[in-house]
Design a protein around this motif. Structure first.
Motif, PDB file in Angstrom:
ATOM      1  N   THR A   1       1.392   3.102  -5.280  1.00  0.00           N
ATOM      2  CA  THR A   1      -0.095   2.222  -5.750  1.00  0.00           C
ATOM      3  C   THR A   1      -1.077   3.181  -5.901  1.00  0.00           C
ATOM      4  OG1 THR A   1      -0.502   1.724  -3.591  1.00  0.00           O
ATOM      5  CG2 THR A   1       1.182   0.278  -4.653  1.00  0.00           C
ATOM      6  N   HIS A   2      -1.075   4.315  -5.274  1.00  0.00           N
ATOM      7  CA  HIS A   2      -2.237   5.103  -5.473  1.00  0.00           C
ATOM      8  C   HIS A   2      -2.130   6.125  -6.654  1.00  0.00           C
ATOM      9  CE1 HIS A   2      -3.547   3.408  -1.941  1.00  0.00           C
ATOM     10  NE2 HIS A   2      -2.362   3.644  -1.441  1.00  0.00           N
TER      11      HIS A   2
ATOM     12  N   ASP B   1       0.945  -1.136   0.099  1.00  0.00           N
ATOM     13  CA  ASP B   1       0.089  -0.132   0.061  1.00  0.00           C
ATOM     14  C   ASP B   1       0.959   1.188  -0.018  1.00  0.00           C
ATOM     15  OD1 ASP B   1      -2.473   1.310   0.021  1.00  0.00           O
ATOM     16  OD2 ASP B   1      -2.215   1.450   2.337  1.00  0.00           O
TER      17      ASP B   1
END
Length: 133
Positions: A106-107, A102
């Motif tokens: 990954t965003h 996370d």
């Protein structure tokens, strides 16, 4: 999870390029400036990326018969670099990274864009390094 990849044609044969990327002592010569990876033992490295808060041990596997180098820090991160033969005196290099946790990358957004720039910068630096020899 996020995947990043960059490819570059090199003006050096595949064996020369692979000789550079598989020599872990040469990592500082072609990795982008914010990424510091140094060998610490047989098949092991230490990665330091202060901008991302990374200070971790990882593994590296060199596959000379496939002109491939793989690395990772389980369970969050993995990558590989593949050198391919092209016309005489030339080769192609693919550099691939996988962020499996996370992490900010990954965003999407600025962190992901920055990783893509780092990949492109690494290949530019590698191209310069192998063309000097």
């Amino acid at each position: 999870m996020a995947e990043f990849e960059a490819e570059r044609r090199m003006t050096a044969d595949a064996e020369r390029v692979f000789g550079v990327v598989s020599d872990l002592d040469q990592l500082p010569g072609w990795l982008p400036a914010p990424v510091d990876v140094r060998p610490t033992g047989d098949g092991e490295v230490h990665a330091d990326v202060p901008e991302r808060g990374v200070d971790a041990e990882g593994t590296v596997r060199v596959q000379a018969d496939q002109l491939r180098v793989e690395w990772g820090h389980a369970p969050d991160y993995a990558g590989w670099l593949q050198v391919e033969h092209a016309e005489p005196g030339r080769s192609s290099v693919v550099l691939h990274l996988s962020f499996l946790g996370d992490q900010p990358e990954t965003h999407g957004g600025a962190p992901a864009d920055e990783v893509q720039r780092w990949l492109d910068d690494a290949l530019t630096r590698l191209e310069r390094l192998v063309s000097q020899g």
